[in-house]
Design a protein around this motif. Structure first.
Motif, PDB file in Angstrom:
ATOM      1  N   ARG A  19     -11.484  -4.851 -17.273  1.00 56.97           N
ATOM      2  CA  ARG A  19     -10.455  -4.102 -17.452  1.00 56.97           C
ATOM      3  C   ARG A  19     -10.958  -2.705 -18.525  1.00 56.97           C
ATOM      4  NH1 ARG A  19      -7.206  -9.514 -19.699  1.00 56.97           N
ATOM      5  NH2 ARG A  19      -6.614 -10.473 -17.549  1.00 56.97           N
ATOM      6  N   LEU A  20     -11.837  -2.378 -18.984  1.00 55.45           N
ATOM      7  CA  LEU A  20     -12.383  -1.467 -19.634  1.00 55.45           C
ATOM      8  C   LEU A  20     -12.649  -0.410 -18.556  1.00 55.45           C
ATOM      9  CD1 LEU A  20     -13.392  -2.908 -23.543  1.00 55.45           C
ATOM     10  CD2 LEU A  20     -11.360  -1.780 -21.991  1.00 55.45           C
ATOM     11  N   ARG A  21     -12.925  -0.628 -17.216  1.00 53.55           N
ATOM     12  CA  ARG A  21     -13.181   0.191 -16.349  1.00 53.55           C
ATOM     13  C   ARG A  21     -15.354   0.432 -16.834  1.00 53.55           C
ATOM     14  NH1 ARG A  21      -9.664   1.787 -13.256  1.00 53.55           N
ATOM     15  NH2 ARG A  21     -11.195   3.112 -12.127  1.00 53.55           N
ATOM     16  N   ASN A  22     -15.564  -0.671 -17.466  1.00 47.11           N
ATOM     17  CA  ASN A  22     -17.598  -0.296 -17.814  1.00 47.11           C
ATOM     18  C   ASN A  22     -18.046  -1.203 -16.566  1.00 47.11           C
ATOM     19  OD1 ASN A  22     -19.704  -0.057 -18.071  1.00 47.11           O
ATOM     20  ND2 ASN A  22     -19.166  -1.235 -20.496  1.00 47.11           N
ATOM     21  N   PHE A  23     -17.690  -1.015 -15.217  1.00 46.45           N
ATOM     22  CA  PHE A  23     -18.137  -1.969 -14.531  1.00 46.45           C
ATOM     23  C   PHE A  23     -20.211  -2.543 -14.513  1.00 46.45           C
ATOM     24  CE2 PHE A  23     -14.768   1.022 -12.027  1.00 46.45           C
ATOM     25  CZ  PHE A  23     -14.088   0.287 -12.523  1.00 46.45           C
ATOM     26  N   THR A  24     -20.479  -1.275 -14.882  1.00 50.83           N
ATOM     27  CA  THR A  24     -21.834  -1.626 -14.842  1.00 50.83           C
ATOM     28  C   THR A  24     -21.686  -2.980 -15.462  1.00 50.83           C
ATOM     29  OG1 THR A  24     -22.835   0.807 -14.580  1.00 50.83           O
ATOM     30  CG2 THR A  24     -24.155  -1.501 -15.186  1.00 50.83           C
ATOM     31  N   ALA A  25     -21.733  -2.842 -16.767  1.00 53.30           N
ATOM     32  CA  ALA A  25     -21.638  -4.211 -17.491  1.00 53.30           C
ATOM     33  C   ALA A  25     -21.191  -4.749 -17.409  1.00 53.30           C
ATOM     34  CB  ALA A  25     -21.363  -3.525 -18.724  1.00 53.30           C
ATOM     35  N   ALA A  26     -19.596  -5.567 -16.379  1.00 49.33           N
ATOM     36  CA  ALA A  26     -18.464  -6.360 -16.107  1.00 49.33           C
ATOM     37  C   ALA A  26     -20.183  -6.857 -15.178  1.00 49.33           C
ATOM     38  CB  ALA A  26     -17.229  -5.605 -15.368  1.00 49.33           C
ATOM     39  N   ILE A  27     -20.638  -6.209 -14.249  1.00 51.64           N
ATOM     40  CA  ILE A  27     -20.987  -6.914 -13.183  1.00 51.64           C
ATOM     41  C   ILE A  27     -22.259  -7.579 -13.513  1.00 51.64           C
ATOM     42  CG2 ILE A  27     -22.735  -6.329 -11.127  1.00 51.64           C
ATOM     43  CD1 ILE A  27     -20.556  -3.836 -10.907  1.00 51.64           C
ATOM     44  N   GLU A  28     -23.201  -6.800 -14.365  1.00 49.84           N
ATOM     45  CA  GLU A  28     -23.973  -7.550 -14.947  1.00 49.84           C
ATOM     46  C   GLU A  28     -23.746  -9.281 -15.442  1.00 49.84           C
ATOM     47  OE1 GLU A  28     -27.762  -7.712 -18.419  1.00 49.84           O
ATOM     48  OE2 GLU A  28     -26.500  -5.130 -17.898  1.00 49.84           O
ATOM     49  N   ASP A  29     -22.761  -9.269 -15.633  1.00 51.63           N
ATOM     50  CA  ASP A  29     -22.314 -10.676 -16.897  1.00 51.63           C
ATOM     51  C   ASP A  29     -21.200 -10.966 -15.977  1.00 51.63           C
ATOM     52  OD1 ASP A  29     -22.527 -10.215 -19.513  1.00 51.63           O
ATOM     53  OD2 ASP A  29     -20.556  -9.257 -20.357  1.00 51.63           O
ATOM     54  N   LEU A  30     -20.668 -11.062 -14.713  1.00 53.02           N
ATOM     55  CA  LEU A  30     -20.130 -11.679 -14.001  1.00 53.02           C
ATOM     56  C   LEU A  30     -21.152 -12.202 -13.232  1.00 53.02           C
ATOM     57  CD1 LEU A  30     -16.996  -9.668 -12.936  1.00 53.02           C
ATOM     58  CD2 LEU A  30     -16.951 -11.557 -14.036  1.00 53.02           C
ATOM     59  N   VAL A  31     -22.455 -11.582 -12.831  1.00 53.60           N
ATOM     60  CA  VAL A  31     -23.111 -12.337 -12.309  1.00 53.60           C
ATOM     61  C   VAL A  31     -23.746 -13.108 -12.237  1.00 53.60           C
ATOM     62  CG1 VAL A  31     -25.061 -11.879 -11.149  1.00 53.60           C
ATOM     63  CG2 VAL A  31     -24.057 -10.315 -10.639  1.00 53.60           C
ATOM     64  N   LEU A  32     -23.977 -13.073 -13.823  1.00 55.43           N
ATOM     65  CA  LEU A  32     -24.932 -13.281 -14.685  1.00 55.43           C
ATOM     66  C   LEU A  32     -24.284 -15.107 -15.180  1.00 55.43           C
ATOM     67  CD1 LEU A  32     -26.871 -14.844 -17.158  1.00 55.43           C
ATOM     68  CD2 LEU A  32     -25.703 -13.566 -18.690  1.00 55.43           C
TER      69      LEU A  32
END
Length: 291
Positions: A189-202
């Motif tokens: 939602r904050l459009r920090n997609f790189t950090a979002a992908i790492e957390d969601l993959v985990l």
């Protein structure tokens, strides 16, 4: 020495050296007394002299390397970073395997990680090296990579207690933060997609590896684990839209392909890929939309 009177011991060994200056053992014993007094410089000088008297003895350079390393640790704790670096460098020159310990002591975990990764590429994989790299990933907060290395280590050495202990810590972390999925959603939602992908993959990978230890958290965790795959696909989609808007067409296509791998039942993702890929865009005549 046996009565812990190290100052007197240094004095006695010094007198013995004056009488018989070629006796290597006298220098070694005095060096050990100096170590007990935390006089690293004097201990190092005595071990250097012992090395010159008996250059064929491998134990002396190794001990000297340890003294430099110990001195570096003390200097680092005192905030004398340049002096600490000099001591660590001397230790690594004498004993290359001290390089990792020295870099770790200096907090240079990325350099350690590169060294271990190079070893894994050039040599055959071992459980110990994989666990070491997992610990470095954990220190750098790279939890997904840490998890992968631990699983690889356990395939090579299923009963490794260190790997199981670190894996357990990751699973506790999963429950402590109520799954990285929540944080990943916020990052999206904050459009920090790189950090979002790492957390969601985990979060998605943790979901495969069993239940959380606390029974009352199980239902909520299962919902979040199921939602992680959906959120991951949406994050790839949003990231693709951002890339496309910046003229990064090939990157957008790659991201949409990843999104489709996660959610093949979402027609919007296929439509977006058709809008990005010029070969399909001419046929379909569509533009991008938010999934």
């Amino acid at each position: 020495m046996s009565q812990s009177q190290f100052d007197k011991a240094v004095s006695c060994f010094s007198k013995a050296i004056l009488l018989q200056s070629q006796q290597t053992e006298f220098y070694i014993q005095r060096a050990e007394a100096y170590l007990q007094l935390c006089d690293f410089q004097s201990a190092a000088l005595d071990y250097k002299h012992a090395c010159s008297l008996q250059p064929q003895t491998e134990a002396y350079p190794q001990r000297l390397a340890f003294i430099h390393y110990l001195q570096g640790q003390c200097l680092f704790d005192l905030g004398k970073f340049l002096e600490a670096l000099d001591s660590f460098t001397k230790a690594a020159e004498l004993k290359p395997c001290f390089r990792l310990a020295c870099l770790t002591a200096l907090g240079r975990y990325s350099d350690c990680l590169r060294s271990v990764s190079n070893w894994l590429e050039t040599d055959s994989q071992s459980a110990d090296l994989l666990i070491l790299r997992a610990r470095l990933h954990h220190q750098l907060n790279q939890m997904t990579l840490c998890y992968h290395d631990l699983r690889s280590a356990l395939r090579l050495k299923p009963c490794c207690p260190v790997a199981h202990a670190l894996l357990k810590r990751l699973k506790v972390l999963k429950c402590t933060y109520f799954l990285p999925a929540q944080r990943g959603i916020l990052y999206r939602r904050l459009r920090n997609f790189t950090a979002a992908i790492e957390d969601l993959v985990l979060a998605a990978e943790f979901g495969v590896e069993g239940e959380p230890p606390q029974e009352h958290m199980r239902d909520d965790s299962e919902d979040l684990e199921e939602d992680a795959q959906t959120q991951l696909a949406l994050t790839y989609n949003d990231f693709a839209i951002q890339c496309f808007s910046r003229g990064l067409q090939s990157e957008a296509i790659k991201l949409l392909n990843k999104a489709i791998e996660k959610q093949r039942n979402k027609s919007e993702l296929f439509i977006n890929r058709g809008g990005v890929d010029p070969r399909l865009k001419r046929v379909m005549g569509v533009g991008l939309r938010v999934a």
